[in-house]
Design a protein around this motif. Structure first.
Motif, PDB file in Angstrom:
ATOM      1  N   LEU A 183      32.459  24.633  38.707  1.00 34.44           N
ATOM      2  CA  LEU A 183      33.873  24.993  38.806  1.00 34.44           C
ATOM      3  C   LEU A 183      34.622  23.899  39.542  1.00 34.44           C
ATOM      4  CD1 LEU A 183      35.366  27.564  37.856  1.00 34.44           C
ATOM      5  CD2 LEU A 183      35.193  28.430  40.191  1.00 34.44           C
ATOM      6  N   ALA A 184      35.749  23.481  38.996  1.00 31.80           N
ATOM      7  CA  ALA A 184      36.601  22.489  39.658  1.00 31.80           C
ATOM      8  C   ALA A 184      38.042  22.977  39.597  1.00 31.80           C
ATOM      9  CB  ALA A 184      36.479  21.124  38.987  1.00 31.80           C
ATOM     10  N   GLN A 185      38.812  22.603  40.626  1.00 35.03           N
ATOM     11  CA  GLN A 185      40.205  23.059  40.707  1.00 35.03           C
ATOM     12  C   GLN A 185      41.097  21.885  41.055  1.00 35.03           C
ATOM     13  OE1 GLN A 185      41.093  25.616  44.040  1.00 35.03           O
ATOM     14  NE2 GLN A 185      42.425  26.879  42.789  1.00 35.03           N
ATOM     15  N   GLY A 186      42.223  21.778  40.349  1.00 35.96           N
ATOM     16  CA  GLY A 186      43.150  20.689  40.597  1.00 35.96           C
ATOM     17  C   GLY A 186      44.527  21.195  40.966  1.00 35.96           C
ATOM     18  N   SER A 187      45.048  20.729  42.113  1.00 35.23           N
ATOM     19  CA  SER A 187      46.406  21.081  42.552  1.00 35.23           C
ATOM     20  C   SER A 187      47.317  19.901  42.259  1.00 35.23           C
ATOM     21  CB  SER A 187      46.423  21.396  44.048  1.00 35.23           C
ATOM     22  OG  SER A 187      45.621  22.528  44.320  1.00 35.23           O
ATOM     23  N   LEU A 211      44.363  15.774  28.996  1.00 32.63           N
ATOM     24  CA  LEU A 211      43.900  14.425  29.352  1.00 32.63           C
ATOM     25  C   LEU A 211      42.466  14.482  29.884  1.00 32.63           C
ATOM     26  CD1 LEU A 211      45.992  11.740  31.154  1.00 32.63           C
ATOM     27  CD2 LEU A 211      43.672  12.214  31.923  1.00 32.63           C
ATOM     28  N   ALA A 212      42.186  15.483  30.741  1.00 32.37           N
ATOM     29  CA  ALA A 212      40.840  15.621  31.303  1.00 32.37           C
ATOM     30  C   ALA A 212      39.826  15.932  30.207  1.00 32.37           C
ATOM     31  CB  ALA A 212      40.833  16.727  32.359  1.00 32.37           C
ATOM     32  N   GLU A 213      40.230  16.713  29.235  1.00 29.83           N
ATOM     33  CA  GLU A 213      39.328  17.050  28.138  1.00 29.83           C
ATOM     34  C   GLU A 213      38.902  15.790  27.386  1.00 29.83           C
ATOM     35  OE1 GLU A 213      39.573  19.568  23.968  1.00 29.83           O
ATOM     36  OE2 GLU A 213      40.712  20.279  25.695  1.00 29.83           O
ATOM     37  N   ARG A 214      39.835  14.862  27.195  1.00 29.94           N
ATOM     38  CA  ARG A 214      39.507  13.622  26.478  1.00 29.94           C
ATOM     39  C   ARG A 214      38.575  12.734  27.303  1.00 29.94           C
ATOM     40  NH1 ARG A 214      44.973  13.980  24.693  1.00 29.94           N
ATOM     41  NH2 ARG A 214      45.670  12.584  26.356  1.00 29.94           N
ATOM     42  N   LEU A 215      38.822  12.666  28.630  1.00 28.36           N
ATOM     43  CA  LEU A 215      38.008  11.788  29.479  1.00 28.36           C
ATOM     44  C   LEU A 215      36.618  12.366  29.750  1.00 28.36           C
ATOM     45  CD1 LEU A 215      40.662  10.535  32.057  1.00 28.36           C
ATOM     46  CD2 LEU A 215      39.635   9.263  30.181  1.00 28.36           C
ATOM     47  N   LEU A 216      36.481  13.680  29.682  1.00 27.01           N
ATOM     48  CA  LEU A 216      35.173  14.309  29.901  1.00 27.01           C
ATOM     49  C   LEU A 216      34.397  14.493  28.602  1.00 27.01           C
ATOM     50  CD1 LEU A 216      36.239  17.085  32.447  1.00 27.01           C
ATOM     51  CD2 LEU A 216      34.874  15.053  32.968  1.00 27.01           C
ATOM     52  N   PHE A 275      36.564  12.526  37.713  1.00 29.16           N
ATOM     53  CA  PHE A 275      37.817  13.088  38.222  1.00 29.16           C
ATOM     54  C   PHE A 275      38.666  12.023  38.909  1.00 29.16           C
ATOM     55  CE2 PHE A 275      35.924  17.397  37.748  1.00 29.16           C
ATOM     56  CZ  PHE A 275      36.970  17.967  37.041  1.00 29.16           C
ATOM     57  N   GLU A 276      38.014  10.999  39.479  1.00 27.85           N
ATOM     58  CA  GLU A 276      38.790   9.880  40.007  1.00 27.85           C
ATOM     59  C   GLU A 276      39.528   9.152  38.881  1.00 27.85           C
ATOM     60  OE1 GLU A 276      36.180   8.642  43.961  1.00 27.85           O
ATOM     61  OE2 GLU A 276      35.842   7.608  42.054  1.00 27.85           O
ATOM     62  N   LEU A 277      38.868   8.986  37.741  1.00 27.12           N
ATOM     63  CA  LEU A 277      39.542   8.383  36.579  1.00 27.12           C
ATOM     64  C   LEU A 277      40.694   9.261  36.102  1.00 27.12           C
ATOM     65  CD1 LEU A 277      36.544   7.063  34.408  1.00 27.12           C
ATOM     66  CD2 LEU A 277      38.209   5.727  35.727  1.00 27.12           C
ATOM     67  N   ILE A 278      40.461  10.570  36.085  1.00 35.15           N
ATOM     68  CA  ILE A 278      41.516  11.512  35.671  1.00 35.15           C
ATOM     69  C   ILE A 278      42.703  11.410  36.615  1.00 35.15           C
ATOM     70  CG2 ILE A 278      42.065  13.976  35.478  1.00 35.15           C
ATOM     71  CD1 ILE A 278      39.109  14.361  34.545  1.00 35.15           C
ATOM     72  N   GLN A 279      42.436  11.295  37.926  1.00 36.08           N
ATOM     73  CA  GLN A 279      43.528  11.148  38.889  1.00 36.08           C
ATOM     74  C   GLN A 279      44.332   9.885  38.616  1.00 36.08           C
ATOM     75  OE1 GLN A 279      41.204  11.288  42.511  1.00 36.08           O
ATOM     76  NE2 GLN A 279      41.955  13.345  43.005  1.00 36.08           N
ATOM     77  N   GLN A 280      43.649   8.789  38.380  1.00 32.78           N
ATOM     78  CA  GLN A 280      44.343   7.520  38.119  1.00 32.78           C
ATOM     79  C   GLN A 280      45.192   7.615  36.854  1.00 32.78           C
ATOM     80  OE1 GLN A 280      41.598   4.205  38.112  1.00 32.78           O
ATOM     81  NE2 GLN A 280      40.536   4.936  39.942  1.00 32.78           N
ATOM     82  N   ALA A 323      46.312  14.550  48.644  1.00 34.89           N
ATOM     83  CA  ALA A 323      46.687  13.942  47.372  1.00 34.89           C
ATOM     84  C   ALA A 323      45.651  12.902  46.955  1.00 34.89           C
ATOM     85  CB  ALA A 323      48.064  13.293  47.485  1.00 34.89           C
ATOM     86  N   GLN A 324      45.314  12.869  45.689  1.00 37.65           N
ATOM     87  CA  GLN A 324      44.366  11.933  45.099  1.00 37.65           C
ATOM     88  C   GLN A 324      42.961  12.072  45.714  1.00 37.65           C
ATOM     89  OE1 GLN A 324      46.527  11.419  42.486  1.00 37.65           O
ATOM     90  NE2 GLN A 324      45.414   9.515  42.321  1.00 37.65           N
ATOM     91  N   MET A 325      42.684  13.220  46.267  1.00 42.58           N
ATOM     92  CA  MET A 325      41.388  13.438  46.905  1.00 42.58           C
ATOM     93  C   MET A 325      40.491  14.241  45.967  1.00 42.58           C
ATOM     94  SD  MET A 325      40.701  15.468  50.480  1.00 42.58           S
ATOM     95  CE  MET A 325      39.083  15.552  51.227  1.00 42.58           C
ATOM     96  N   VAL A 326      39.227  13.864  45.850  1.00 45.26           N
ATOM     97  CA  VAL A 326      38.229  14.669  45.156  1.00 45.26           C
ATOM     98  C   VAL A 326      37.276  15.192  46.224  1.00 45.26           C
ATOM     99  CG1 VAL A 326      36.433  14.765  43.402  1.00 45.26           C
ATOM    100  CG2 VAL A 326      38.402  13.264  43.072  1.00 45.26           C
ATOM    101  N   ARG A 327      37.386  16.463  46.513  1.00 49.95           N
ATOM    102  CA  ARG A 327      36.634  17.063  47.608  1.00 49.95           C
ATOM    103  C   ARG A 327      35.518  17.925  47.050  1.00 49.95           C
ATOM    104  NH1 ARG A 327      39.102  21.362  51.968  1.00 49.95           N
ATOM    105  NH2 ARG A 327      37.296  21.457  53.371  1.00 49.95           N
TER     106      ARG A 327
END
Length: 558
Positions: A183-187, A211-216, A275-280, A323-327
């Motif tokens: 499970l992952a959550q994005g704010s 966008l995340a669907e394409r990168l994953l 997810f870092e790529l998705i953030q960028q 912001a821009q954090m993957v925790r």
């Protein structure tokens, strides 16, 4: 039930067709019109599925009526019945889809066959498979919405179905119901200070999921959705190829549990990197900052809701603005960690109560309150007031405060000797509300049937079609027909017929009215129609086949 309208300017033909079709066993709601103008009134008032009409009529003829039908009810089947061999009229009729043509001289059997054919065509045109085939693009959109709604349902407290795989197959979900899920959550937040409307925020969240669907894609199986707080939630599994590869590597290492743990850590690192790529990508292409919270281990489907609740609670504490954090959060069970927040479940409780889903409401209520002994007083207070507010809101909206015995105590838990007694009171009050709802539905149904029966008694000399009676109490005709049959045990048409018979008999016993006048007072303008109706009813009684009508007659007299 389909609705058939008979249209002819010759009253005897209209009445004869009505009586013939009434007695041939077709499940149809029959209506009559004695002119094209009257037929148009019917078309403006209610849905019509089949029209049996003469072509040659004064004023509005059958062909003009056909144009109006196609405008109002394009699915409607039209059967022309005429004594004229008018080539132009016939040619125009047979060139129009959904139109049949019969000569009056062909007799009732041909008419009945044509009506049955029209019913069959309607059934075919409304088959679900055909509708889906014609609306495939819409279906794909609805599939996406249905999948999101389904998983929101699971995230916010619903128990997974026993056969989860069947649900996944039906909704075309690519995830494996037999394997746990990350499970992952994005704010989301705007990198700039510009304000955003709800519509823009929702659109941005949808864009992030795509966008995340394409990168994953390819490496993992994933499904993204928007939760009720406006955050993006992803459900992620290793793809079949990656899972097989990992198992092979673990076998080669031959390190047992160490290999499994190492592989889990490797996959988690992969997710963090993606997810870092998705953030960028979100920042550069949409000016969106995405803070991601990622569970450190997969969750079983049965524990999905509690895992989601735990992530939301832990996700409230961030380092800096986040912001821009993957925790990565530890989801390891803790003896002091609470599995759920009462506030997170209040919407589900309220939805079950509003929808009348008693079993689902009480099941969730028991899940929340069964663990009350393991929690301290502040938690119990929050739980009590959360459930009380759900009940209080429902009582206020439906103005039930004078009908609920314990209403004043809802917001006073100190009146109870223990929390166990307090929650038992809330459960009893919930049961009372469901009982009030059930009895209220029954009372409103009985009141509606009483109004219909009273209206019939007062207007026996008028049009008592199902459409008119349904309009009187603001129901749709099909529902009124079914409700009346459930409440009274007979069809509404049988009830009306019995009422007219009883009124006619009472009037005929006197000496001051002629048969024609009696017929008019019970809704028959033409003496021939009234005589036919009365004789037919008399024959039914004499043949001993009128048990239901006798029951109706008793109801009318009562």
């Amino acid at each position: 039930m389909y609705r058939l309208l008979i249209v002819d300017d010759e009253e005897m033909i209209t009445d004869g067709l009505y009586e013939t079709l009434s007695g041939c066993g077709l499940d149809l709601d029959l209506c009559k019109a004695y002119s094209g103008r009257e037929a148009l009134d019917w078309l403006n008032r209610t849905r019509v599925d089949i029209v049996l009409s003469d072509i040659r009529m004064p004023g509005i003829d059958g062909l003009q009526l056909m144009s109006a039908i196609k405008r109002h009810w394009p699915h409607c089947r039209l059967i022309f019945l005429t004594g004229y061999s008018d080539f132009d009229a016939v040619y125009r009729a047979i060139q129009t889809p959904g139109v049949q043509y019969l000569l009056k001289s062909e007799g009732y059997p041909k008419v009945i066959a044509a009506v049955k054919q029209a019913v069959a065509e309607l059934n075919d045109s409304l088959r679900v498979k055909d509708l889906i085939q014609r609306a495939q693009d819409k279906l794909n959109t609805l599939e996406v919405l249905a999948r999101g709604e389904y998983f929101r349902h699971l995230l916010h407290g619903a128990n997974p179905a026993p056969n989860l795989a069947a649900d996944f197959s039906k909704l075309n979900i690519s995830l494996d119901a037999g394997r746990p899920v990350y499970l992952a959550q994005g704010s989301l937040s705007r990198a700039s200070s510009a304000e955003s409307s709800y519509a823009n925020r929702h659109e941005s969240a949808m864009a992030v999921t795509l966008l995340a669907e394409r990168l994953l894609e390819g490496q993992v199986l994933s499904l993204g959705m928007i939760d009720r707080f406006g955050d993006v939630v992803w459900l992620i599994q290793r793809s079949a190829d990656r899972a097989d590869s990992s198992e092979d590597e673990a076998d080669e290492k031959d390190e047992g549990d160490k290999g499994d743990k190492g592989d889990d850590a490797s996959f988690l690192s992969y997710l963090v990197g993606q997810f870092e790529l998705i953030q960028q990508a979100c920042l550069s292409s949409m000016d969106l900052s995405v803070a991601v919270t990622l569970g450190d281990r997969p969750s079983e489907w049965a524990k999905l809701s509690s895992t989601y609740d735990k992530m939301r609670r832990q996700g409230q504490t961030r380092t800096g603005d986040g912001a821009q954090m993957v925790r990565t959060l530890s989801l390891e069970a803790s003896c002091c960690a609470r599995e759920r927040s009462p506030r997170d479940k209040s919407d589900a409780l309220s939805a079950h109560l509003d929808a009348g889903r008693r079993d689902e409401f009480l099941q969730l209520f028991d899940e929340l309150t069964d663990s009350e002994q393991d929690n301290g007083s502040p938690y119990l207070q929050e739980l009590y007031y959360t459930i009380s507010l759900v009940l209080l809101s429902y009582i206020n909206r439906l103005e039930l405060e004078n009908q609920v015995a314990g209403f004043p105590a809802l917001m006073r838990p100190d009146e109870f000797a223990s929390w166990k007694e307090a929650f038992a009171f809330l459960r009893a009050t919930s049961g009372e509300l469901f009982e009030l709802r059930s009895s209220g539905e029954s009372n409103r149904a009985a009141e509606a049937i009483f109004k219909v029966r009273a209206y019939v008694e007062e207007h026996l000399d008028e049009d008592l079609s199902l459409v008119r009676l349904a309009g009187y109490i603001h129901f749709n005709p099909s529902y009124l027909s079914r409700l009346f049959k459930q409440a009274c045990g007979v069809n509404l048409s049988e009830y009306i017929e019995a009422a007219r018979i009883e009124r006619a008999k009472a009037l005929l016993r006197g000496d001051d009215l002629k048969v024609l006048e009696v017929g008019v007072r019970v809704g028959y303008e033409a003496s021939q129609s009234f005589t036919r109706f009365f004789k037919k009813s008399d024959r039914r009684h004499a043949a001993g086949i009128s048990g239901s009508s006798q029951n109706v007659t008793k109801g009318v007299q009562a």
